[in-house]
Write a protein that holds these residues in place. Structure first.
Motif, PDB file in Angstrom:
ATOM      1  N   VAL A  30     -34.084 -43.208  15.789  1.00 39.03           N
ATOM      2  CA  VAL A  30     -35.518 -42.546  15.629  1.00 39.03           C
ATOM      3  C   VAL A  30     -36.607 -43.622  15.984  1.00 39.03           C
ATOM      4  O   VAL A  30     -36.515 -44.710  15.674  1.00 39.03           O
ATOM      5  CB  VAL A  30     -35.842 -42.168  14.125  1.00 39.03           C
ATOM      6  N   GLY A  31     -37.549 -43.381  16.636  1.00 37.36           N
ATOM      7  CA  GLY A  31     -38.677 -44.133  16.999  1.00 37.36           C
ATOM      8  C   GLY A  31     -39.850 -43.705  17.880  1.00 37.36           C
ATOM      9  O   GLY A  31     -39.494 -42.723  18.524  1.00 37.36           O
ATOM     10  N   PHE A  32     -40.855 -44.357  18.227  1.00 41.30           N
ATOM     11  CA  PHE A  32     -41.969 -44.147  18.910  1.00 41.30           C
ATOM     12  C   PHE A  32     -41.343 -43.983  20.684  1.00 41.30           C
ATOM     13  O   PHE A  32     -40.423 -44.420  20.693  1.00 41.30           O
ATOM     14  CB  PHE A  32     -43.034 -44.814  19.020  1.00 41.30           C
ATOM     15  N   PRO A  33     -42.214 -43.264  21.180  1.00 41.47           N
ATOM     16  CA  PRO A  33     -41.780 -43.436  22.752  1.00 41.47           C
ATOM     17  C   PRO A  33     -41.723 -44.911  23.190  1.00 41.47           C
ATOM     18  O   PRO A  33     -42.440 -45.659  22.831  1.00 41.47           O
ATOM     19  CB  PRO A  33     -42.722 -42.605  23.553  1.00 41.47           C
ATOM     20  N   SER A  34     -40.701 -45.148  24.259  1.00 41.74           N
ATOM     21  CA  SER A  34     -40.671 -46.563  25.069  1.00 41.74           C
ATOM     22  C   SER A  34     -40.511 -47.592  24.325  1.00 41.74           C
ATOM     23  O   SER A  34     -41.188 -48.673  24.230  1.00 41.74           O
ATOM     24  CB  SER A  34     -42.082 -46.540  25.675  1.00 41.74           C
ATOM     25  N   VAL A  35     -39.464 -47.477  23.155  1.00 40.52           N
ATOM     26  CA  VAL A  35     -39.211 -48.637  22.519  1.00 40.52           C
ATOM     27  C   VAL A  35     -37.927 -49.154  22.535  1.00 40.52           C
ATOM     28  O   VAL A  35     -37.270 -50.151  22.239  1.00 40.52           O
ATOM     29  CB  VAL A  35     -39.473 -48.316  20.990  1.00 40.52           C
ATOM     30  N   GLY A  36     -37.130 -48.448  23.527  1.00 37.24           N
ATOM     31  CA  GLY A  36     -35.802 -48.970  24.113  1.00 37.24           C
ATOM     32  C   GLY A  36     -34.721 -48.198  23.328  1.00 37.24           C
ATOM     33  O   GLY A  36     -33.545 -48.706  23.666  1.00 37.24           O
ATOM     34  N   CYS A  74     -27.759 -36.990   9.976  1.00 38.60           N
ATOM     35  CA  CYS A  74     -27.031 -38.224  10.197  1.00 38.60           C
ATOM     36  C   CYS A  74     -26.736 -39.011   8.798  1.00 38.60           C
ATOM     37  O   CYS A  74     -27.329 -38.686   7.919  1.00 38.60           O
ATOM     38  CB  CYS A  74     -28.179 -39.137  10.876  1.00 38.60           C
ATOM     39  N   ASP A  75     -25.543 -39.644   8.889  1.00 42.77           N
ATOM     40  CA  ASP A  75     -25.305 -40.688   7.942  1.00 42.77           C
ATOM     41  C   ASP A  75     -25.939 -41.855   7.859  1.00 42.77           C
ATOM     42  O   ASP A  75     -25.833 -42.534   6.762  1.00 42.77           O
ATOM     43  CB  ASP A  75     -23.692 -40.853   8.086  1.00 42.77           C
ATOM     44  N   LEU A  76     -26.545 -42.244   9.020  1.00 41.10           N
ATOM     45  CA  LEU A  76     -27.530 -43.510   8.862  1.00 41.10           C
ATOM     46  C   LEU A  76     -28.453 -43.236  10.184  1.00 41.10           C
ATOM     47  O   LEU A  76     -28.351 -42.715  11.074  1.00 41.10           O
ATOM     48  CB  LEU A  76     -26.501 -44.449   9.447  1.00 41.10           C
ATOM     49  N   ILE A  77     -29.797 -43.596   9.649  1.00 44.45           N
ATOM     50  CA  ILE A  77     -30.933 -43.515  10.696  1.00 44.45           C
ATOM     51  C   ILE A  77     -31.185 -45.143  11.318  1.00 44.45           C
ATOM     52  O   ILE A  77     -31.310 -45.884  10.282  1.00 44.45           O
ATOM     53  CB  ILE A  77     -32.012 -43.269   9.897  1.00 44.45           C
ATOM     54  N   LEU A  78     -31.323 -45.087  12.486  1.00 43.12           N
ATOM     55  CA  LEU A  78     -31.641 -46.528  12.775  1.00 43.12           C
ATOM     56  C   LEU A  78     -33.111 -46.275  13.588  1.00 43.12           C
ATOM     57  O   LEU A  78     -33.369 -45.747  14.581  1.00 43.12           O
ATOM     58  CB  LEU A  78     -30.596 -46.641  13.846  1.00 43.12           C
ATOM     59  N   ILE A  79     -33.933 -46.841  12.866  1.00 43.07           N
ATOM     60  CA  ILE A  79     -35.472 -46.848  13.457  1.00 43.07           C
ATOM     61  C   ILE A  79     -35.739 -48.061  14.387  1.00 43.07           C
ATOM     62  O   ILE A  79     -35.436 -49.300  13.996  1.00 43.07           O
ATOM     63  CB  ILE A  79     -36.357 -46.985  12.111  1.00 43.07           C
ATOM     64  N   VAL A  80     -35.687 -47.584  15.490  1.00 42.81           N
ATOM     65  CA  VAL A  80     -35.961 -48.824  16.709  1.00 42.81           C
ATOM     66  C   VAL A  80     -37.467 -49.101  17.000  1.00 42.81           C
ATOM     67  O   VAL A  80     -38.332 -47.990  16.831  1.00 42.81           O
ATOM     68  CB  VAL A  80     -35.401 -48.199  17.771  1.00 42.81           C
ATOM     69  N   LEU A  81     -37.809 -50.195  16.566  1.00 49.60           N
ATOM     70  CA  LEU A  81     -39.269 -50.625  16.875  1.00 49.60           C
ATOM     71  C   LEU A  81     -39.474 -51.484  18.056  1.00 49.60           C
ATOM     72  O   LEU A  81     -38.413 -52.485  18.189  1.00 49.60           O
ATOM     73  CB  LEU A  81     -39.497 -51.245  15.431  1.00 49.60           C
ATOM     74  N   ASP A  82     -40.651 -51.726  18.296  1.00 48.39           N
ATOM     75  CA  ASP A  82     -40.798 -52.773  19.472  1.00 48.39           C
ATOM     76  C   ASP A  82     -41.516 -53.812  18.717  1.00 48.39           C
ATOM     77  O   ASP A  82     -42.422 -53.697  18.186  1.00 48.39           O
ATOM     78  CB  ASP A  82     -41.955 -51.994  20.338  1.00 48.39           C
ATOM     79  N   LEU A 138     -46.916 -53.445  13.110  1.00 46.33           N
ATOM     80  CA  LEU A 138     -45.743 -53.140  12.051  1.00 46.33           C
ATOM     81  C   LEU A 138     -46.237 -51.870  11.400  1.00 46.33           C
ATOM     82  O   LEU A 138     -45.453 -51.420  10.623  1.00 46.33           O
ATOM     83  CB  LEU A 138     -45.720 -54.356  11.184  1.00 46.33           C
ATOM     84  N   THR A 139     -47.479 -51.492  11.567  1.00 46.87           N
ATOM     85  CA  THR A 139     -47.855 -50.246  11.124  1.00 46.87           C
ATOM     86  C   THR A 139     -47.161 -49.053  11.815  1.00 46.87           C
ATOM     87  O   THR A 139     -47.102 -47.960  11.101  1.00 46.87           O
ATOM     88  CB  THR A 139     -49.487 -50.014  11.461  1.00 46.87           C
ATOM     89  N   HIS A 140     -46.640 -49.177  12.795  1.00 49.29           N
ATOM     90  CA  HIS A 140     -45.615 -48.215  13.255  1.00 49.29           C
ATOM     91  C   HIS A 140     -44.514 -47.904  12.397  1.00 49.29           C
ATOM     92  O   HIS A 140     -44.017 -46.818  12.249  1.00 49.29           O
ATOM     93  CB  HIS A 140     -45.049 -48.583  14.885  1.00 49.29           C
ATOM     94  N   LYS A 141     -43.898 -48.825  11.810  1.00 50.04           N
ATOM     95  CA  LYS A 141     -42.731 -48.651  10.707  1.00 50.04           C
ATOM     96  C   LYS A 141     -43.261 -47.884   9.684  1.00 50.04           C
ATOM     97  O   LYS A 141     -42.427 -46.712   9.309  1.00 50.04           O
ATOM     98  CB  LYS A 141     -42.186 -50.142  10.283  1.00 50.04           C
ATOM     99  N   ARG A 142     -44.494 -48.043   9.216  1.00 50.84           N
ATOM    100  CA  ARG A 142     -45.046 -47.179   7.993  1.00 50.84           C
ATOM    101  C   ARG A 142     -45.221 -45.803   8.604  1.00 50.84           C
ATOM    102  O   ARG A 142     -44.948 -44.866   7.660  1.00 50.84           O
ATOM    103  CB  ARG A 142     -46.086 -47.965   7.515  1.00 50.84           C
ATOM    104  N   ILE A 143     -45.543 -45.539   9.883  1.00 48.35           N
ATOM    105  CA  ILE A 143     -46.065 -44.236  10.034  1.00 48.35           C
ATOM    106  C   ILE A 143     -44.673 -43.299  10.376  1.00 48.35           C
ATOM    107  O   ILE A 143     -44.586 -42.293   9.835  1.00 48.35           O
ATOM    108  CB  ILE A 143     -46.606 -44.249  11.676  1.00 48.35           C
ATOM    109  N   ILE A 144     -43.705 -43.995  10.854  1.00 42.76           N
ATOM    110  CA  ILE A 144     -42.518 -43.368  11.101  1.00 42.76           C
ATOM    111  C   ILE A 144     -41.709 -43.021   9.771  1.00 42.76           C
ATOM    112  O   ILE A 144     -41.225 -41.960   9.466  1.00 42.76           O
ATOM    113  CB  ILE A 144     -41.436 -44.259  11.895  1.00 42.76           C
ATOM    114  N   GLU A 145     -41.864 -43.938   8.856  1.00 40.60           N
ATOM    115  CA  GLU A 145     -41.317 -43.842   7.425  1.00 40.60           C
ATOM    116  C   GLU A 145     -42.193 -42.443   6.742  1.00 40.60           C
ATOM    117  O   GLU A 145     -41.460 -41.747   6.199  1.00 40.60           O
ATOM    118  CB  GLU A 145     -41.508 -44.793   6.404  1.00 40.60           C
ATOM    119  N   LYS A 146     -43.409 -42.474   6.877  1.00 37.98           N
ATOM    120  CA  LYS A 146     -44.161 -41.357   6.408  1.00 37.98           C
ATOM    121  C   LYS A 146     -43.600 -40.093   6.859  1.00 37.98           C
ATOM    122  O   LYS A 146     -43.774 -39.041   6.346  1.00 37.98           O
ATOM    123  CB  LYS A 146     -45.809 -41.597   6.667  1.00 37.98           C
TER     124      LYS A 146
END
Length: 408
Positions: free
Chosen positions: A110-116, A182-190, A195-203
């Motif tokens: 899970v993550g924003f577009p174009s983070v890899g 899913c049994d595990l979520i892997l949040i992919v960050l750039d 780092l606010t992207h992390k909090r947005i995804i969590e929300k």
């Protein structure tokens, strides 16, 4: 121009009529069950919660607001759902991508577009997932399999989400609905993005009923026919009191219930228990593109909890990511041993930590095996003697060896 009293009266009546008609239309819009109306009510409640000071005197009011907020979010996700408490929620009914669950565990990116995410899936699994410099390259869910320590792990490359995904923007609901399975979520960050992207995804995930790296609260909630609301807690100074509990229950139209908190929990945990549709999933934050930061920044990032720095393009620390995913999945491998033969160490039966009894082992092999079960012989860390005769309720541990003895 001379205005007579009669014309004044007619003008006043016309103005009042026009005002009444406009008010009627406005009320009709605000009372509708459309998404815009619900989203506006959600925003109003969030604004009121932000203005309200948090203390003992306002705990009941905040509890009522949080209960209202949970109900509105459920209605937003499932407009056909009812308003009663504890009935599950639309979050569990959301339609995800049609991807069959294969293997022993499922890991979702899970993550924003174009983070890899696509590059990471290709490097880990060998499954091709298109990667490009523009956003929203991946438009559907692409699965891949990683074999690790005898287990099959299914990795899912999900399309990028944007802020407001839980409210239906983009393909957010489909992405998060699949993430719930899913049994595990892997949040992919750039690592170059804020780092606010992390909090947005969590929300966004929390708004869909997903609780990351949390255990289900040990709260006993039992409805009854009479007697009112009773509340007790094992904590010395609990965060919530009886007034707050009554306010939350009143919002769900629950007048009689027994509530017991086995630890110190807050209003959010109580609301989650009453809603009954929350899922608690472990999460790893994979910080990608570490080839573009300094060593000092990397050392700081490596000390953060649940973080795993990687570089998918150069294949840096991908083994560490898979190892960390294995630890968070907490799987139990059990080897089978036919009578008179050596154990089969090539194809273990993989169970989840919370469901790893001998009965679960039998059901994983065949659903009818438990009917003819007599006892089991177990070698490994879960027993004192090797072999040891155990029943169907015995809890197995990783790398145990099991031989099933059937009834004659």
């Amino acid at each position: 121009m001379i205005v007579t009293k009669t014309k004044k009266r007619e003008y006043l009546i016309a103005s009042m009529t026009s005002s009444l008609n406009f008010s009627h239309v406005k009320v009709g819009l605000s009372d509708s069950t459309g998404n815009m109306s619900i989203m506006q009510r959600i925003k109003d409640i969030e604004d009121e919660m932000a203005r309200t000071q948090k203390n003992k005197a306002t705990s009941a009011h905040l509890g009522m607001l949080k209960a209202k907020l949970a109900k509105l979010r459920r209605d937003l996700l499932d407009p056909t759902g009812g308003g009663g408490g504890g009935g599950g929620g639309g979050a569990a009914k959301g339609e995800g991508f049609d991807v069959n669950k294969v293997g022993d565990a499922r890991v979702g990116f899970v993550g924003f577009p174009s983070v890899g995410k696509s590059t990471l899936l290709t490097k880990l699994t060998g499954t091709y997932s298109e990667a490009a410099s523009y956003e929203f390259t991946t438009l559907t869910c692409i699965p891949g399999i990683v074999r690790y320590r005898g287990a099959k792990l299914q990795f899912l490359d999900l399309p990028g989400i944007i802020e407001g995904a839980k409210d239906g923007k983009g393909r957010g609901r489909q992405v998060i609905s699949t993430a719930r399975t899913c049994d595990l979520i892997l949040i992919v960050l750039d690592c170059l993005k804020p780092l606010t992207h992390k909090r947005i995804i969590e929300k966004e995930l929390e708004g869909f009923g997903i609780r990351l790296n949390k255990k289900a609260p040990n709260i006993t909630f039992k409805k009854k026919d009479k007697g009112g609301i009773t509340f007790s807690s094992t904590a010395v100074n609990p965060k919530i009191d009886l007034d707050a509990v009554r306010a939350v229950c009143a919002e769900y139209r629950i007048m009689n219930a027994d509530i017991l908190c086995a630890d110190d929990y807050d209003i959010d945990d109580l609301v989650d228990v009453i809603e009954g549709s929350r899922v608690y999933i472990p999460c790893i934050y994979a910080v990608n593109k570490i080839d573009q930061i300094t060593l000092e920044e990397l050392n700081v990032m490596d000390k953060l909890p649940h973080y795993c720095p990687i570089c998918a393009f150069h294949e840096w620390n991908l083994d560490g990511l898979v190892e960390m995913a294995w630890e968070y999945l907490d799987l139990v491998r059990v080897y089978t041993k036919p009578k008179g033969k050596l154990p089969d160490f090539n194809e273990p039966v993989v169970l989840h930590r919370g469901r790893c009894s001998v009965e679960d082992f039998c059901n994983k092999l065949h659903k009818n095996m438990i009917k003819s079960f007599k006892y089991a012989l177990v070698w490994g860390q879960s027993v004192r003697h090797r072999p040891q005769r155990v029943g169907k309720d015995h809890i197995l541990m990783d790398e145990d060896i099991v031989q099933i003895v059937k009834k004659i």
